[in-house]
Motif scaffolding. Structure first.
Motif, mmCIF file in Angstrom:
data_model
loop_
_atom_site.group_PDB
_atom_site.id
_atom_site.type_symbol
_atom_site.label_atom_id
_atom_site.label_comp_id
_atom_site.label_asym_id
_atom_site.label_seq_id
_atom_site.Cartn_x
_atom_site.Cartn_y
_atom_site.Cartn_z
ATOM 1 N N VAL A 169 -1.420 13.726 10.724
ATOM 2 C CA VAL A 169 -1.842 12.358 10.393
ATOM 3 C C VAL A 169 -1.543 12.040 8.930
ATOM 4 C CG1 VAL A 169 -3.833 10.834 10.136
ATOM 5 C CG2 VAL A 169 -3.596 12.235 12.194
ATOM 6 N N ILE A 170 -1.862 12.983 8.019
ATOM 7 C CA ILE A 170 -1.625 12.730 6.589
ATOM 8 C C ILE A 170 -0.134 12.640 6.294
ATOM 9 C CG2 ILE A 170 -2.019 13.544 4.245
ATOM 10 C CD1 ILE A 170 -4.514 14.957 5.204
ATOM 11 N N VAL A 171 0.669 13.523 6.913
ATOM 12 C CA VAL A 171 2.122 13.446 6.710
ATOM 13 C C VAL A 171 2.647 12.112 7.232
ATOM 14 C CG1 VAL A 171 4.363 14.432 7.333
ATOM 15 C CG2 VAL A 171 2.470 15.946 6.750
ATOM 16 N N THR A 180 7.097 5.223 -9.769
ATOM 17 C CA THR A 180 5.731 5.017 -9.278
ATOM 18 C C THR A 180 5.640 5.222 -7.772
ATOM 19 O OG1 THR A 180 5.306 3.438 -11.062
ATOM 20 C CG2 THR A 180 3.815 3.384 -9.176
ATOM 21 N N ILE A 181 6.547 4.612 -7.029
ATOM 22 C CA ILE A 181 6.540 4.759 -5.572
ATOM 23 C C ILE A 181 6.801 6.210 -5.176
ATOM 24 C CG2 ILE A 181 7.730 4.110 -3.446
ATOM 25 C CD1 ILE A 181 8.231 1.369 -4.738
ATOM 26 N N SER A 182 7.713 6.851 -5.891
ATOM 27 C CA SER A 182 8.029 8.252 -5.595
ATOM 28 C C SER A 182 6.824 9.150 -5.843
ATOM 29 C CB SER A 182 9.209 8.724 -6.452
ATOM 30 O OG SER A 182 10.361 7.951 -6.196
ATOM 31 N N VAL A 183 6.074 8.894 -6.915
ATOM 32 C CA VAL A 183 4.888 9.704 -7.229
ATOM 33 C C VAL A 183 3.823 9.534 -6.149
ATOM 34 C CG1 VAL A 183 2.922 9.885 -8.794
ATOM 35 C CG2 VAL A 183 5.233 9.835 -9.718
ATOM 36 N N VAL A 184 3.573 8.293 -5.733
ATOM 37 C CA VAL A 184 2.571 8.044 -4.688
ATOM 38 C C VAL A 184 2.972 8.747 -3.395
ATOM 39 C CG1 VAL A 184 1.515 6.264 -3.244
ATOM 40 C CG2 VAL A 184 1.841 5.851 -5.687
ATOM 41 N N ILE A 207 4.264 5.245 4.904
ATOM 42 C CA ILE A 207 3.949 3.908 4.363
ATOM 43 C C ILE A 207 4.517 3.727 2.954
ATOM 44 C CG2 ILE A 207 2.092 2.316 3.730
ATOM 45 C CD1 ILE A 207 0.409 3.595 5.977
ATOM 46 N N PRO A 208 4.159 4.567 1.963
ATOM 47 C CA PRO A 208 4.776 4.383 0.652
ATOM 48 C C PRO A 208 6.273 4.688 0.655
ATOM 49 C CG PRO A 208 3.436 6.375 0.655
ATOM 50 C CD PRO A 208 3.140 5.651 1.930
ATOM 51 N N ALA A 209 6.716 5.612 1.536
ATOM 52 C CA ALA A 209 8.145 5.952 1.579
ATOM 53 C C ALA A 209 8.993 4.764 2.007
ATOM 54 C CB ALA A 209 8.367 7.124 2.524
#
Length: 530
Positions: free
Chosen positions: A489-491, A288-292, A496-498
């Motif tokens: 900015v998006i990268v 799940t974390i990897s997908v996000v 955060i999830p990483a």
């Protein structure tokens, strides 16, 4: 504990202690399997970008507008979206080897048909056939490699699969530009024939015998919901750059219809056993974390990959071939870091590989926020090289993190899910960055069509035209710089999830999520025998 010299310890054969085999080593058998699937994946990845280069040629050959010719790209993408959800079930039902060879055959037949296209309508139809084969190649490649490698070697072997993802956007413009200039547009498709034939022959000889699960019934209702839903959604998203706004009917109509179908599929799949896409995979925290993390990264990075060649062609006035060569430092950086990243993921886990990788991409991409009309190619090349180093530690380690915990037939379903995420994210990223760039061009008073026509005109420059052209170029360069700021900015948000990715080596789990104990490696054996 038992001493190694005690009677209870097993004596090595012949009385001579043999060094234990490294469980993380990539043996000859695995490398052969990797070679086969990477060959097919490279062919499909290159084809996605080679055709982009040929769009102006298609306009001239078929006397068609850009919007009409762009369907040769969109049709391929929509075919990918339609067939990817079916791949997980089909791999379990018919076996990965049979399905992989079928995909190769479809792709080669579609390529030959495209080369013989007598009209734009025929080309678009044959691109659909090609996409049906190409859409299965990447998820099948991931499934075959993951099963062959096992959990202890998945990071290193997935790094090998990252090569086609690099060669596609970098090698595609170079190969396409050269073939069109040296021979004709037909050869951007015919080049797939010898490569595909070699891949089919190698698959027959190298890939292991299939293990099938014929007991699973095909989820027809799931297919009727998800495949059209995904295709409609991507069609709407892909129409944003041409329409220039999300509010256009051509965007909202199919986009909302596709989104509704996908939501209905999710509600249905949550109650359905053996659904087309196994949503119980999201019970796995690592996946799940990897997908996000992956979808946020792909939206930013894949959209940026589209902008880089455009910067060199529109702002710097370079040819398609030269633009491809100028982007090549990114591929060189990734090829250096990717094998290292795969080994580190296998040893330490993904978190402390992905986080530095994202930071390197932010640093390298940040360099393009300052790029202008006369920026040194050494500067842009260095920025791209740093981005490549970061990509080698980001894309495939995220894939590894998602799939490392899966076992048996769940691998095929997980590979399918990851490819849907990647394809959707790439389409959204391309649309978002195109709209941002278009709006920035408008804000800076740049007429892209006028600028490109003046660049293509050549010859003597009328009085005052040079100054006007320079103003257009400066405005366009600022538009690109501001768009790159959005990408950065998006990268950066991907950090955060990483940060929640596993910070230690990942162990496989069973369907319930319970960890499966691994076979002790050499270090464990030494501890046991001391």
């Amino acid at each position: 504990m038992t001493s190694s010299n005690s009677p209870g310890a097993a004596a090595p054969p012949g009385g001579v202690e043999q060094p234990a085999k490294d469980p993380t080593a990539l043996d000859a058998k695995l490398l052969k399997v990797a070679g086969v699937v990477v060959l097919g994946a490279i062919m499909a990845a290159l084809d996605m970008t080679v055709v982009n280069v040929a769009i102006p040629t298609f306009q001239e050959a078929f006397d068609a507008s850009y919007a009409d010719v762009a369907w040769s790209v969109t049709a391929y993408t929509l075919a990918l979206a339609t067939v990817i959800p079916l791949t997980g079930w089909a791999a379990d039902r018919f076996g990965t080897k049979r399905l992989y060879m079928t995909a190769l055959v479809l792709f080669v037949i579609g390529s030959v048909a495209c080369s013989l296209a007598w009209s734009l309508e025929a080309l678009i139809g044959f691109r659909v056939l090609q996409g049906l084969g190409g859409g299965m190649l990447m998820p099948l490649s991931m499934t075959i490699l993951t099963r062959a490698a096992g959990p202890q070697r998945i990071g290193r072997v997935m790094a090998l699969l990252g090569v086609p993802m690099l060669l596609g956007p970098i090698g595609g413009p170079i190969l396409g530009g050269w073939l069109i200039d040296a021979v004709s547009w037909h050869w951007i498709f015919l080049i797939n024939v010898p490569v595909g034939a070699l891949a089919i022959l190698a698959a027959v000889m190298v890939l292991p015998k299939d293990e099938t699960h014929p007991g699973e019934k095909f989820d027809f209702l799931g297919m009727l919901l998800l495949s059209p839903g995904l295709a409609l959604f991507l069609f709407g998203v892909s129409s944003i750059p041409e329409e220039g706004t999300i509010a256009a009917t051509r965007v909202l109509g199919p986009g909302i219809a596709g989104l509704v179908l996908m939501v209905v599929f999710v509600l249905y799949a949550l109650r359905k056993k053996n659904a087309l896409i196994d949503l119980s995979l999201f019970k796995d925290r690592n996946l799940t974390i990897s997908v996000v993390t992956l979808i946020l990264f792909v939206v930013a990075f894949m959209g940026t990959m589209m902008l880089l060649p455009s910067y060199f062609m529109q702002i710097r006035g370079e040819s398609t071939l030269m633009a491809g060569l100028l982007v090549a430092p990114q591929g060189i950086g990734a090829m250096i870091s990717m094998p290292i990243g795969g080994k580190l993921v296998d040893k330490f886990g993904p978190k402390f590989v992905v986080l530095p990788g994202i930071a390197l991409i932010v640093l390298g991409l940040g360099g393009f926020t300052q790029a202008g009309v006369d920026t040194s190619f050494w500067y842009t090349g260095g920025s791209l090289f740093v981005m490549g180093l970061g990509m080698g530690w980001t894309m495939m380690p995220l894939m590894t993190s998602a799939l490392a915990t899966l076992t048996d037939h769940r691998i095929a379903r997980g590979s399918t899910l990851m490819n849907i995420v990647q394809q959707t994210g790439a389409s959204i990223g391309a649309a978002v960055m195109s709209v941002v760039l278009t709006n920035q061009m408008i804000d800076h008073g740049v007429d892209s069509a006028k600028m490109q026509s003046q660049q293509a005109a050549g010859g003597p420059v009328p009085p005052g035209a040079a100054e006007q052209m320079q103003q257009l170029l400066n405005g366009a360069a600022d538009a690109f710089s501001n768009t790159f700021v959005v990408s950065v900015v998006i990268v950066a948000l991907t950090l955060i999830p990483a940060a929640f990715l596993p910070r230690k080596k990942i162990a496989p789990t069973d369907v319930s999520g319970e960890e499966i104990p691994e076979t002790p490696d050499e270090n464990d054996r030494e501890l046991v025998t001391k």
